[in-house]
Design a protein around this motif. Structure first.
Motif, PDB file in Angstrom:
ATOM      1  N   GLY A 108       0.791  -1.220   0.000  1.00 33.72           N
ATOM      2  CA  GLY A 108       0.000   0.000   0.000  1.00 33.72           C
ATOM      3  C   GLY A 108       0.821   1.266   0.000  1.00 33.72           C
ATOM      4  N   ARG A 109       2.136   1.151  -0.196  1.00 32.73           N
ATOM      5  CA  ARG A 109       3.009   2.333  -0.238  1.00 32.73           C
ATOM      6  C   ARG A 109       3.195   2.715  -1.702  1.00 32.73           C
ATOM      7  NH1 ARG A 109       6.486  -0.669   3.846  1.00 32.73           N
ATOM      8  NH2 ARG A 109       8.342  -0.098   2.683  1.00 32.73           N
ATOM      9  N   PHE A 165      -5.465 -11.242   5.934  1.00 32.53           N
ATOM     10  CA  PHE A 165      -4.888 -10.076   5.269  1.00 32.53           C
ATOM     11  C   PHE A 165      -4.263  -9.109   6.267  1.00 32.53           C
ATOM     12  CE2 PHE A 165      -8.042 -10.933   1.688  1.00 32.53           C
ATOM     13  CZ  PHE A 165      -7.077 -11.499   0.874  1.00 32.53           C
ATOM     14  N   ALA A 166      -4.830  -9.030   7.473  1.00 29.60           N
ATOM     15  CA  ALA A 166      -4.211  -8.195   8.499  1.00 29.60           C
ATOM     16  C   ALA A 166      -2.848  -8.762   8.893  1.00 29.60           C
ATOM     17  CB  ALA A 166      -5.125  -8.106   9.725  1.00 29.60           C
ATOM     18  N   ARG A 167      -2.755 -10.074   8.957  1.00 27.84           N
ATOM     19  CA  ARG A 167      -1.497 -10.715   9.352  1.00 27.84           C
ATOM     20  C   ARG A 167      -0.399 -10.462   8.323  1.00 27.84           C
ATOM     21  NH1 ARG A 167      -1.340 -16.816  11.604  1.00 27.84           N
ATOM     22  NH2 ARG A 167      -2.574 -15.725  13.157  1.00 27.84           N
ATOM     23  N   VAL A 168      -0.770 -10.464   7.046  1.00 25.29           N
ATOM     24  CA  VAL A 168       0.244 -10.250   6.011  1.00 25.29           C
ATOM     25  C   VAL A 168       0.324  -8.790   5.566  1.00 25.29           C
ATOM     26  CG1 VAL A 168       0.190 -12.619   5.181  1.00 25.29           C
ATOM     27  CG2 VAL A 168      -1.380 -10.959   4.189  1.00 25.29           C
ATOM     28  N   GLU A 169      -0.426  -7.924   6.215  1.00 24.04           N
ATOM     29  CA  GLU A 169      -0.321  -6.473   6.047  1.00 24.04           C
ATOM     30  C   GLU A 169      -0.547  -6.027   4.602  1.00 24.04           C
ATOM     31  OE1 GLU A 169       3.329  -5.068   7.798  1.00 24.04           O
ATOM     32  OE2 GLU A 169       3.064  -6.319   9.589  1.00 24.04           O
ATOM     33  N   LEU A 170      -1.718  -6.380   4.076  1.00 26.27           N
ATOM     34  CA  LEU A 170      -2.094  -6.009   2.711  1.00 26.27           C
ATOM     35  C   LEU A 170      -3.326  -5.101   2.769  1.00 26.27           C
ATOM     36  CD1 LEU A 170      -1.639  -9.451   0.911  1.00 26.27           C
ATOM     37  CD2 LEU A 170      -0.041  -7.534   0.988  1.00 26.27           C
ATOM     38  N   PRO A 171      -3.135  -3.790   2.775  1.00 22.05           N
ATOM     39  CA  PRO A 171      -4.257  -2.869   3.003  1.00 22.05           C
ATOM     40  C   PRO A 171      -5.319  -2.889   1.910  1.00 22.05           C
ATOM     41  CG  PRO A 171      -2.265  -1.661   2.398  1.00 22.05           C
ATOM     42  CD  PRO A 171      -1.854  -3.075   2.642  1.00 22.05           C
ATOM     43  N   MET A 172      -4.924  -3.054   0.652  1.00 21.26           N
ATOM     44  CA  MET A 172      -5.913  -3.077  -0.423  1.00 21.26           C
ATOM     45  C   MET A 172      -6.855  -4.269  -0.264  1.00 21.26           C
ATOM     46  SD  MET A 172      -6.886  -1.525  -3.216  1.00 21.26           S
ATOM     47  CE  MET A 172      -7.558  -1.743  -4.878  1.00 21.26           C
ATOM     48  N   GLU A 173      -6.293  -5.441   0.028  1.00 22.82           N
ATOM     49  CA  GLU A 173      -7.107  -6.634   0.187  1.00 22.82           C
ATOM     50  C   GLU A 173      -7.974  -6.539   1.446  1.00 22.82           C
ATOM     51  OE1 GLU A 173      -4.059  -6.531  -0.892  1.00 22.82           O
ATOM     52  OE2 GLU A 173      -4.305  -7.447  -2.867  1.00 22.82           O
TER      53      GLU A 173
END
Length: 545
Positions: A245-246, A412-420
């Protein structure tokens, strides 16, 4: 002078090292060591053509000096530049073969044999044979105190494991190789570069953003001093930043990678263009994505970005055909490597089926995705499967959609993927819209805020539309997204002048769909509800492009 050059190399001062070695060559004549060290300095300066030439001269000098190990090292360096930088696979094959022959002639039980095994492992199709070669190379590196051999072989072994769905094992081996690099155990620049490039490739492939973030912090000093993130690795790095997300930083890295490839590395340019196109699709900048992917329709790495572009444009037949061909295979047991490569494509295929209203086909794709995700311990793939299952349950009205979507949120929170995460929150809002509208509004607002932070215009429009259907106010004042883009400002000015979407498209030489995306984006950024409010806002603010 040689000492000064070596010290400069250790400090990452490639320009000073280059000057020192050039002076030493002028004073002392050509030796294998001086030519190789000059090549190292040129490589760090990303003067790849000059570096390859200097490594070739070093190879010839080492051969005259009877230094087989060093000659093999120089030949490997030429091969890596030829293949990994210029994409000249035949040249790479020739230099690897030359290195292997020299190293095997030097001895049957020594580090030379280890390097030959690493080279011979590359083209071997059978994973078990390849693993045996690399394990023996690791053992030889340890026995003879050759850390560059040990950890390069270990990193390649990690990459092999990832490709055959032994992902956790592979990532742990890459962790160990990176630790050795950060500890200063490695002497060869090409080894450090190879390990970092393999690591970025692996993290991008399996969407392991937390692992990449941790190592980028831990290795920041080394990456700066040794300039290890070259053009091809930078493309992988940009892909990781996109997933994280950067997006602003990702764009900088990918644009710079494309520029590097433009400077004589055109064969590798698609690596950057495909990832930049993926970013543009996420941003809703579909016309730019299409331009980036032009001519890459048959590139194997472009399948996902192309299918996502087709889906975003509403061309579901094209997306479906592309994804069905790419995921064709047995429906019962995942093939070797299928989890890593095919899983994300199956998840996108579910989206395509649902967009076409083919819920049964989507359910069958979810069943296969479930089996694929079960083949490895990947939080990312399991979260993808849970999201797809939840979406199908929402569409069909059968099963507990919320349970699946909660699993997806956790993954998705665990793998830090904001879009998903934001996409899952939007799916959760749809699942709750009839039974618990207040909770649905909360989830949709959370999704909208995330999409706005990311500047994912198309998805923000979808979240805003759901909120409007639930009777929730979208926004009453300007949002915290910063200024409009130049193109959005141009569109806003023309809205203020009373032009229609087709007229705006004609004026700006963009498609009607692209105008619609820009209108949706600027409405979301400014907290406006419709074109009339946008026109009034433009008049008040006197926006100019």
């Amino acid at each position: 002078m040689i000492g000064d050059g070596l010290a400069a190399l250790r400090d990452g001062d490639a320009a000073s090292a280059r000057r020192a070695f050039e002076l030493a060559l002028a004073a002392e004549g050509e030796t294998g060591e001086l030519l190789e060290r000059l090549a190292d300095a040129l490589y760090l300066q990303r003067e790849y053509t000059a570096a390859a030439s200097s490594y070739e001269r070093a190879y010839a000098a080492y051969r005259r000096e009877g230094a087989s190990m060093a000659a093999g090292r120089a030949a490997r360096a030429v091969a890596q530049i030829a293949g990994n930088v210029f994409g000249d696979w035949a040249v790479q094959s020739g230099w690897f073969a030359r290195a292997c022959t020299i190293l095997e002639e030097a001895g049957e039980d020594g580090p030379e044999r280890g390097w030959a095994l690493v080279i011979r492992a590359f083209p071997v199709p059978d994973p078990a044979t390849r693993e045996a070669f690399l394990r023996e190379a690791v053992a030889l590196g340890r026995r003879f105190g050759e850390p560059d051999l040990e950890f390069e072989a270990l990193a390649y072994l990690g990459g092999l494991f990832i490709m055959i769905d032994r992902v956790e094992e592979g990532l742990v081996l890459l962790d160990e190789a990176l630790a050795a690099a950060c500890a200063g155990e490695l002497r060869e620049i090409s080894t450090v570069d190879s390990i970092f490039c393999g690591f970025f490739w692996a993290c991008e492939l399996v969407n392991d953003v937390p692992r990449a973030d941790q190592w980028m912090r831990a290795a920041a000093d080394l990456m700066q001093r040794r300039n290890v993130v070259g053009a091809f690795c930078r493309a992988h790095y940009g892909g990781i930043l996109t997933a994280a997300g950067r997006w602003s930083q990702a764009e900088q890295e990918l644009v710079e990678a494309a520029r590097c490839f433009d400077r004589g590395m055109s064969a590798r340019r698609p690596a950057a263009l495909i990832r930049l196109a993926d970013l543009r699709v996420r941003q809703g900048r579909l016309e730019e994505a299409a331009q980036l992917l032009h001519g890459l329709e048959h590139h194997p790495d472009a399948v996902r970005a192309l299918a996502a572009l087709h889906l975003a444009r509403g061309d579901t037949a094209l997306a479906r055909d592309l994804l069905e061909r790419a995921t064709a295979g047995p429906d019962d047991v995942p093939t070797v490597g299928e989890s890593t490569m095919v899983g994300p494509l199956l998840a996108l295929l579910v989206d395509v089926y649902l967009e076409d209203g083919e819920v049964e086909a989507a359910a069958r794709a979810v069943e296969r995705l479930d089996r694929v995700a079960g083949a490895q311990r990947s939080h990312y793939l399991k979260a993808l499967a849970a999201l797809a299952k939840g979406q199908v349950r929402v569409a069909s009205g059968k099963g507990d959609a919320r349970a699946s979507l909660h699993d997806a949120l956790e993954g998705f929170a665990r793998v830090e993927l904001p879009m998903e995460l934001a996409r899952t929150r939007l799916a959760m809002a749809r699942a709750l819209s009839e039974r618990s509208p207040e909770v649905a509004i909360t989830e949709a607002k959370g999704a909208l805020e995330s999409f706005e932070r990311l500047e994912a215009a198309r998805h923000a429009d979808a979240a805003a539309a759901l909120l409007r259907s639930l009777g929730a106010p979208i926004r009453t004042g300007p949002k915290r997204l910063g200024p409009l883009t130049r193109r959005e400002a141009e569109v806003l000015e023309l809205l203020g002048a009373g032009l229609s979407n087709p007229e705006i498209g004609d004026r700006l030489y963009i498609t009607r769909k692209t105008v619609e995306h820009h209108v949706g984006s600027l409405l979301a950024k400014l907290g406006l509800r419709n074109r009339a409010e946008a026109a009034a806002y433009a008049t008040r603010q006197r926006i100019s492009p």
